[in-house]
Design a protein around this motif. Structure first.
Motif, PDB file in Angstrom:
ATOM      1  N   ILE A   1      -5.200 -61.275  21.904  1.00 17.86           N
ATOM      2  CA  ILE A   1      -6.125 -60.515  22.741  1.00 17.86           C
ATOM      3  C   ILE A   1      -6.833 -59.491  21.856  1.00 17.86           C
TER       4      ILE A   1
ATOM      5  N   HIS B   1      -0.459 -56.501  26.175  1.00 17.31           N
ATOM      6  CA  HIS B   1      -0.916 -55.653  25.062  1.00 17.31           C
ATOM      7  C   HIS B   1      -1.898 -54.599  25.571  1.00 17.31           C
TER       8      HIS B   1
ATOM      9  N   LEU C   1       2.971 -47.972  21.578  1.00 18.71           N
ATOM     10  CA  LEU C   1       1.780 -48.658  21.099  1.00 18.71           C
ATOM     11  C   LEU C   1       1.940 -49.020  19.631  1.00 18.71           C
ATOM     12  N   LYS C   2       1.176 -50.028  19.217  1.00 20.77           N
ATOM     13  CA  LYS C   2       1.229 -50.441  17.812  1.00 20.77           C
ATOM     14  C   LYS C   2       0.736 -49.332  16.887  1.00 20.77           C
ATOM     15  N   SER C   3      -0.214 -48.566  17.393  1.00 21.65           N
ATOM     16  CA  SER C   3      -0.806 -47.520  16.578  1.00 21.65           C
ATOM     17  C   SER C   3      -0.885 -46.239  17.396  1.00 21.65           C
ATOM     18  N   ARG C   4      -0.736 -45.108  16.728  1.00 23.47           N
ATOM     19  CA  ARG C   4      -0.732 -43.831  17.447  1.00 23.47           C
ATOM     20  C   ARG C   4      -2.002 -43.631  18.278  1.00 23.47           C
TER      21      ARG C   4
ATOM     22  N   GLY D   1      -4.165 -46.129  18.950  1.00 24.19           N
ATOM     23  CA  GLY D   1      -4.683 -47.444  19.301  1.00 24.19           C
ATOM     24  C   GLY D   1      -4.616 -47.729  20.792  1.00 24.19           C
ATOM     25  N   TRP D   2      -4.858 -48.957  21.122  1.00 19.63           N
ATOM     26  CA  TRP D   2      -4.882 -49.354  22.531  1.00 19.63           C
ATOM     27  C   TRP D   2      -3.822 -50.402  22.846  1.00 19.63           C
ATOM     28  N   SER D   3      -3.280 -51.039  21.834  1.00 17.55           N
ATOM     29  CA  SER D   3      -2.428 -52.211  22.059  1.00 17.55           C
ATOM     30  C   SER D   3      -0.943 -51.858  22.099  1.00 17.55           C
TER      31      SER D   3
END
Lengths: 231, 276
Positions: free
Chosen positions: B73, B109, B116-119, B121-123
């Motif tokens: 996605i 996601h 989240l995958k990243s601080r 991020g959106w996923s």
């Protein structure tokens, strides 16, 4: 009386040779921070330094991650021997496993002396991890910018697809030997492989760059080149 | 405003298939599967429309000609684009339920929330997307738990096939207990455990998740951001206080703490024992 005196002399002699081991912070010289990591990787950085003399030896490395700060402590063992400690520096290299990190920017501190920043990208949101690197365990210099990655192919179902080289713009080249899947049937067959790779001329301007090669086991092979004599 | 599904069917040419002895029957099988899967994708679109925040569009794209066994996605502006490649669509283990669970994972996601995958991020992480897929999404399509377990086992078996891991098993449990949250891909057994934990509203398994207070910091910062972030979705379902309360509850109910303090089996293993 003679026996007591003899025993005392023996104890003094032994204590002078087998003195206690002291754990101290290592004299670290340089911190290499490769680029190209994402939140799906096991992240590694490389610390180099010098032991003051052969009476020092490498000990433990500890990693503490708190929020956006990564504290690395590299320690050495110091033997209190009076003999066999010639005054000569002994270079060392520690590949420090930081592990998996959330995407973002981190500050790294080593022994309170070295500092750098680490950028961890956000991994793609694929359902399953289908990336595969080659199993590399050696790097050979063939002259100029030409190098050869040596390693192993564990099955005939995979083969090299491409080799990507990413510079951190400072002191490290990350080499990504990306494999492709040829077949779903993967019989075990160990064969040695050699993949030629041309490393950027810009990196060669640095006297002691790190070549950081990502490997199949999720870790990396790291080689600090010494190009000073070749100039 | 409304979500929609856009399906691209790329048909293999006969001449291309004729060059390869095995490609004829393979192409035929994939085309048959794609028809079924197209209907499943339409069902998915209709069912998850209510979950999407207003103004967000969802595109599902099928690429049956690609040999890649994966799905992904991505986000661009107000558009979520979900792609499933041919190796996944044509996998022998793929069926309607497995496909829907895969789509739920990808949607997770975007809608699953922290970690989240990243601080910034959106996923959501893979583990969190798995947790969402079993808990908040798949029940829209399949209320029967046995059929859910069947689909979860098949999907994680496909993952195991791709990653060359030992196949997951409903009678086992990943006993790994991480000291930091795994922001990458957990093992396939852990992923199966996570989907089931989501389905049964159990705490996230410790094989990938480590409860930590700094998630609260993430949540506060997300809310302040403007534009399209995961928090846009999350705010619809939970208030900040509710989420903090939920995290505190997970900290208290962590299977890791139970196993250390009480010497009991992990909740995952105990749960399987009582249900199978």
């Amino acid at each position: 009386m003679k026996q007591i005196l003899f025993a005392s002399l023996m104890m003094m002699s032994i204590s002078s040779v087998y003195a206690q081991l002291d754990v101290t912070a290592a004299q670290v010289k340089h911190l290499y921070v490769p680029t190209g990591f994402d939140s799906n990787d096991s992240i590694e950085v490389v610390v180099t330094g010098n032991l003051p003399n052969p009476c020092y030896s490498r000990n433990t490395v500890s990693v503490d991650v708190k929020d956006d700060l990564i504290n690395i402590h590299v320690s050495v063992l110091k033997r209190e021997e009076k003999l066999n400690c010639p005054a000569m520096q002994v270079p060392f290299k520690e590949v420090v496993s930081v592990g998996n990190l959330q995407g973002g920017e981190y500050n790294i501190n080593v022994n309170g002396v070295l500092n750098d920043t680490l950028k961890v990208a956000e991994a793609e949101s694929g359902a399953v991890d289908d990336h595969l690197y080659a199993a590399i365990d050696n790097l050979e210099h063939k002259g100029g910018d030409n190098y050869v990655l040596h390693g192993w192919r564990y099955s005939t179902c995979i083969d090299i697809d491409k080799v990507e080289v990413i510079s951190n713009g400072k002191d490290t080249l990350s080499v990504l030997p990306i494999m492709k899947l040829l077949s779903d049937f993967c019989p075990m067959k160990l064969t040695p492989v050699a993949y030629p790779v041309k490393l950027g001329a810009r990196l060669m301007k640095m006297s002691q760059p790190l070549i950081h090669v990502r490997t199949m086991d999720g870790k990396s092979f790291n080689s600090v080149l010494d190009l000073r004599e070749r100039r | 405003m409304n979500a929609f599904v856009l399906i691209f069917l790329l048909v293999t040419t006969g001449s291309q298939a004729a060059c390869l002895p095995d490609s004829g029957p393979t192409s035929k099988k994939i085309l048959m599967d794609v028809r079924d899967i197209e209907n499943a994708a339409l069902d998915f679109e209709a069912s998850v429309r209510s979950l999407l925040p207003s103004g967000i569009n969802l595109i599902v794209r099928l690429e049956p000609n690609s040999p890649r066994t994966n799905a992904e996605i991505s986000k661009s502006g107000n558009e979520l684009s979900l792609v499933v490649w041919g190796g996944m669509l044509g996998h022998p283990e793929m069926d309607r339920g497995t496909f829907l669970l895969l789509l739920c994972h990808e949607l997770g996601h975007a809608l699953g929330g922290p970690p989240l995958k990243s601080r910034n991020g959106w996923s959501s992480t893979e583990g969190q997307a798995d947790y969402y897929s079993g808990g908040s999404c798949f029940h829209l399509f399949e209320p029967n738990e046995e059929l859910f377990l069947y689909s979860a086992l098949k999907l994680t078996s496909i993952y195991a096939h791709v990653t060359r891991e030992v196949a997951p098993d409903l009678q086992r449990c990943d006993e790994v207990q991480v000291l930091r949250t795994n922001y990458g891909y957990p093992g396939v057994q852990c992923r199966l455990d996570t989907m089931i934990a989501g389905r049964r509203n159990l705490p996230r398994p410790r094989c990938w998740y480590f409860p930590q207070t700094d998630h609260r910091i993430n949540m506060q910062s997300e809310i302040k951001e403007e534009g399209f972030t995961t928090s846009d979705f999350e705010v619809q379902k939970f208030s900040i206080q509710d989420r903090i309360k939920k995290l505190d509850e997970e900290l208290r109910q962590s299977p890791h703490q139970e196993s250390i303090n009480d010497g009991q089996k992990s909740e995952c293993a105990a749960h399987y024992e009582t249900n199978h």
